[in-house]
Structure formats: C-alpha cells, structure tokens
Design an enzyme around this catalytic site. Structure first.
Site, PDB file in Angstrom:
ATOM      1  N   GLY A 178       0.785  -1.234   0.000  1.00 23.37           N
ATOM      2  CA  GLY A 178       0.000   0.000   0.000  1.00 23.37           C
ATOM      3  C   GLY A 178       0.812   1.276   0.000  1.00 23.37           C
ATOM      4  O   GLY A 178       0.305   2.335   0.362  1.00 23.37           O
TER       5      GLY A 178
ATOM      6  N   TYR B  71       8.964   5.801  -6.898  1.00 22.67           N
ATOM      7  CA  TYR B  71       8.515   7.128  -6.473  1.00 22.67           C
ATOM      8  C   TYR B  71       7.683   7.710  -7.606  1.00 22.67           C
ATOM      9  O   TYR B  71       7.951   8.803  -8.105  1.00 22.67           O
ATOM     10  CB  TYR B  71       9.706   8.037  -6.162  1.00 22.67           C
ATOM     11  CG  TYR B  71      10.574   7.561  -5.017  1.00 22.67           C
ATOM     12  CD1 TYR B  71      10.055   6.811  -3.972  1.00 22.67           C
ATOM     13  CD2 TYR B  71      11.930   7.876  -4.966  1.00 22.67           C
ATOM     14  CE1 TYR B  71      10.854   6.389  -2.922  1.00 22.67           C
ATOM     15  CE2 TYR B  71      12.735   7.458  -3.914  1.00 22.67           C
ATOM     16  CZ  TYR B  71      12.190   6.705  -2.895  1.00 22.67           C
ATOM     17  OH  TYR B  71      12.984   6.288  -1.845  1.00 22.67           O
TER      18      TYR B  71
END
Length: 544
Positions: free
Chosen positions: A107, A486
């Site tokens: 998550g 990212y």
C-alpha cells in the site's frame, strides 16, 4: 496532466461511479460466487461498502493520506484472497464484467494507483499472501506477494544472522511493489537492487494461467523485475537470492548544519560517496529545522504553529548509512576518504543486521525484531518526486536548492540523496528494466507534506513548490529521469479510456526506463494485448 487535474477528475467521476456501482458490484459478486471452486470461502473475503469492516479494510494499507480523503474514489468491491484460485476468479470476473482492477500489496504507492482510480474498480488486496519460506542452506527464500520487507527480514533472521536480502529500508513496504520498481536499500552498492536478486516468480496472467519463470519465458520474467509487475499480471510469489553479511555491521549518523560548513560537505559528498568501497553506503537527509525552538513532528500544514518574527530556520544535513564491517574500520575509511566530515567512533553503532533493519525503521536496536512484523506505520499526506544526478551540482546551485527548502516550515519537506556506484555501476542498464546504472552519482528524492485535500490552497502551494524544485534541479539530472517506485503523475498519464499511443506513454516511460521502455511495450503487447492490467502509468501495448 498534472496531479491536481488528475485529482479533480477523480472527484468529478464519483457521481458516475456511484450510479454504476450498485448493478456492477452485484453482477461481479454473483460471478465470483458462481465461478469460484469454493463459493463459501470466497464469500468470506469479499467486502462491499455495505459491510461494516469495508472502511477499515480499505484504509489499513493506505500509506499516503493524500488518497485517504472522501474525494478519492472507492472500490466497488474489495477482495482479500487467501487462495490462488480466488485470485484467478477475480481476474476472470473483472474481465467478464469490464471492471477495472487494482492490486495492492504493502500500500505504499506514492500516487495511490494500487487502490484508487476514476473508473469503477475492484480492489484485490493481497495482504494475506504473506508467507515467507527461507532455505538458509541454499541461501534462498520464497516470498508471497503480499509480504512486507519487515516480514521477510524477520524470517531470514530467524534462520541466520549472516544472511540478508538487498531490499528497502522501511519495514512496512511491500516486497512486490519494491521489486516491481527495482528496489534499493542499504546493500545496493554491494549487491545491487532487490530486483537484481530475484531468481524466479509465480504470477497469474490476464488469461488466468499460473506461470513460473520457465513457463512465462525470459521476456516476461525480465519485465516484472523493475518494469512494474502490475502491468503484466498478479504476482503470487518471488524466489529471491539471499546474500552474505557480517555478524556485526556498523550504522552511523553525523549531523551538520549550514553554519557548520554544510554546503561544502554536501558538495564533496557528491563525488566521494559513489566511489567508496562497496561495503560502505552513505546517504544524505536534508531537513529544514528551527534554530531557536523545538523541532517536533507535524502531520499536516494545519498542525504547524504560526511563525513569529523571531523564528529562525536553517538546514540540517544528516549523513547516515551503514558499513559491512566493524566501526573502527569504517572510521579509518572515513578519515582517508572524507576527513572533512570528521567521523569518530562515537558516531557509530555496531549491531547485527536485523538490528540495523530495526534502526532504519525508526525502532531501537534493542527492540524485539517482532516489531518488524507490524504492517502499519507513521503516515502523512505528501507529494514526492525523484531524479537521478549524473554530474555534481555546483555550490552556487546547491545554495539555490537550499533557498527553495527554506521556504518551507520545518518537518514539512525533506530531501534525500542516495549514493550509487559500486555494484550498481557494474550491472548493465538493460539487465532488468531499471536503467539508472553506470554514470549515476546518486538519486535525489524530494517530498512535501500536503493537507490531503486537492482543493485546499495550501495543497496547491505545496504542489507548486515541489514542481519548482524539480525543475530547478533538472539541468543536473539525466534527462529529468525518475524512479518508478517514487511514481509521479506529473510526468504524464495514459488515457482513461481507449488506447494510449507509444508517443504519449513515452513522456513518462522513458524517464523511468530509458531505452528499456521499448522492450517493455513489446512484452506487454505479447502477454496482455487487450490491456486488462492497466492503470494511469501502466505499460501500454503497441497499437496495431
């Protein structure tokens, strides 16, 4: 499309999703129970908004609170499978009823793509696929796709204190998400990325077949190790190679400020850290701090105290890292390679490798390793960006970066520089989809805290600030390159409906993968030509 526009579109489509949700989710659930080998067992892992536990299941693994607001679209159905056949049934029914699917492990998706999208969707939450089987004699482990790094590290430590896996630093990060984007950690300079140390995998493809490395073929096996596995299937498990570490390793931290020659030290660090021996890794954390009052933790800008005229800020540079050996040897190395930093033995701590994992997850060395099994963590709403730096940033440009940082309150932003070199430089940029290898000095990570509300002026200011910083450093990065783990929707997104052209997807794909993007598109075109496994930055198949 920038992130703000994306979030606004998410909000505007909630009404449509709610209209479709009733019929869609009922047909989908009926399909699950009808085609499941065990209807009773699958009914126990299905959650709809009518279930009292729906919200808690959904929010449990949301680690970026920017996507925990009421404006974020919610899944029609959440399925938390316990059996592989249940995953196959979810894929079959999602295809049959033309419902999008999101796949969540740990998550930690920075843009919430593992648990949110505009179109009606089902969330496949793999958190119960968390078993880890370690063979310490063969130095390998099978790790199920929903396991976290903490669960993997703990399991390894139960069998051996001289074996490790070159995974990430934060224990709650999911193993699958990490490997899917490459995955760096403290062992990167000695052994490469997490994805460099994967030996086999099991996945379910768009046709519901369970495949291993041999049956999926080398092209698909290459693609899922750093190319974003959720573009190609649902990972069930990974076989990873474990690596040797000493019984005692050294962790260290050295703090300096702007007033303590910080800029000059950072300038030197850029060329020293990538050339250290492979056993040493030296990162830099740069934070804004108060000089005249306590620096506490702030969750959102709303929690921050008003700034008075007397409040003063500066930058703190935290040189942090680890060494595969004793502290005395590391101190001698620093005296030789980086004497200006002034490292002494008191800056170091000799620990076991599992204790090092505890420290970097913000626990204490003496804490029980069972804390690594905790899947929850400190969470904030944030926006992040990344770049790979391939030439030293001159002092005057560093000073410009400092000016950008000092526009923010303490604790509201940080900059992290992660040195490369060593083994990272030796591996070919085409060995796996992650291409940022030889010539890369370090990776730059930049983060700003938000309110978690896209319509809040403070969020707009935060987004403008981080985009400005990203553009400012661009001349010193490799073509505005970025790290997939990212992920950043400012780089571009796929079309929500209909095909996405190669040219459109290249806007973000080439930044993550460079030339490897072309091969990823070819693999996608073969294994998932109908583009079932898709999201805002999934690999698109080639158009006919």
């Amino acid at each position: 499309m920038n992130t703000s526009s994306f979030l606004q579109l998410l909000f505007l489509t909630i009404s449509l999703a709610s209209v479709l949700s009733s019929d869609s989710h009922q047909h989908f659930i009926h399909c699950l129970t009808r085609f499941s080998p065990n209807p009773n067992s699958i009914s126990q892992v299905i959650y709809t908004p009518q279930n009292l536990s729906y919200d808690s299941v959904l929010k449990f693994s949301i680690h970026n609170l920017r996507f925990a607001s009421s404006a974020t679209p919610k899944p029609l159905v959440i399925v938390t499978p316990r059996q592989e056949s249940q995953v196959q049934t979810v894929i079959y029914c999602a295809k049959k009823h033309d419902i999008r699917m999101r796949i969540r492990g740990g998550g930690h998706d920075y843009e919430g793509l593992s648990y949110a999208t505009k179109a009606p969707f089902v969330l496949l939450d793999m958190k119960y696929f968390s078993a880890v089987s370690v063979d310490h004699l063969a130095a390998t482990a099978w790790v199920q796709s929903g396991a976290t790094l903490g669960e993997l590290y703990y399991s390894i430590a139960q069998k051996s204190d001289t074996l490790a896996f070159p995974g990430g630093i934060w224990c709650t990060v999911g193993v699958t998400g990490l490997i899917s984007g490459g995955g760096y950690g403290t062992l990167r300079r000695k052994y490469g990325l997490a994805a460099d140390n994967v030996m086999d995998a099991r996945l379910i493809d768009a046709n519901g077949r369970i495949l291993d490395r041999k049956s999926m073929g080398e092209d698909l096996f290459w693609a899922i190790r750093g190319g974003g596995a959720s573009s190609f299937g649902v990972i069930l498990s990974w076989k990873v190679k474990l690596v040797k570490v000493p019984r005692i390793v050294t962790g260290f931290r050295v703090y300096r400020t702007l007033e303590q020659n910080g800029t000059e030290l950072v300038h030197k660090w850029q060329t020293i850290a990538p050339r250290l021996p492979k056993e040493a890794e030296l990162r830099l954390l740069i934070n804004v701090i108060w000089t005249n009052k306590t620096n506490g933790q702030i969750k959102t800008p709303q929690d921050a105290e008003p700034i008075s005229g007397a409040d003063e800020k500066t930058l703190r540079f935290e040189f942090v890292g680890s060494f595969l050996g004793p502290a005395e040897e590391f101190v001698l190395l620093m005296k030789e390679k980086f004497p200006e930093l002034g490292v002494v033995k008191e800056d170091c701590l000799e620990v076991t490798y599992i204790q090092m994992a505890l420290i970097f997850s913000l626990f204490k060395a003496q804490d029980s390793p069972t804390l690594l099994l905790n899947r929850t963590s400190y969470t904030i709403p944030f926006k992040a960006k990344s770049s790979f730096v391939n030439k030293p940033i001159p002092i005057e440009r560093l000073e410009g970066i400092w000016k950008h940082l000092l526009k923010q309150r303490p604790t509201m932003t940080n900059l992290m520089l992660t040195s490369y070199g060593g083994r990272m430089e030796e591996i070919s940029e085409s060995a796996i989809p992650f291409p940022h290898r030889a010539g890369t000095l370090y990776m730059m990570y930049m983060r700003v805290t938000t309110m978690g509300q896209s319509t809040n002026p403070a969020d707009a200011n935060a987004m403008e600030w981080i985009r400005s910083l990203y553009e400012y450093v661009a001349p010193f990065t490799a073509n505005q390159s970025a790290y997939l783990n990212y992920n950043d929707l400012d780089l571009g997104v796929n079309n929500e409906y209909g095909p996405t052209s190669y040219e459109q997807a290249s806007a973000w794909g080439k930044k993550y993968f460079k030339k490897n993007f072309d091969r990823l598109v070819r693999v996608k075109s073969v294994v998932d030509p109908s583009n079932f496994f898709r999201h805002e930055q999934s690999i698109p198949p080639a158009r006919p």
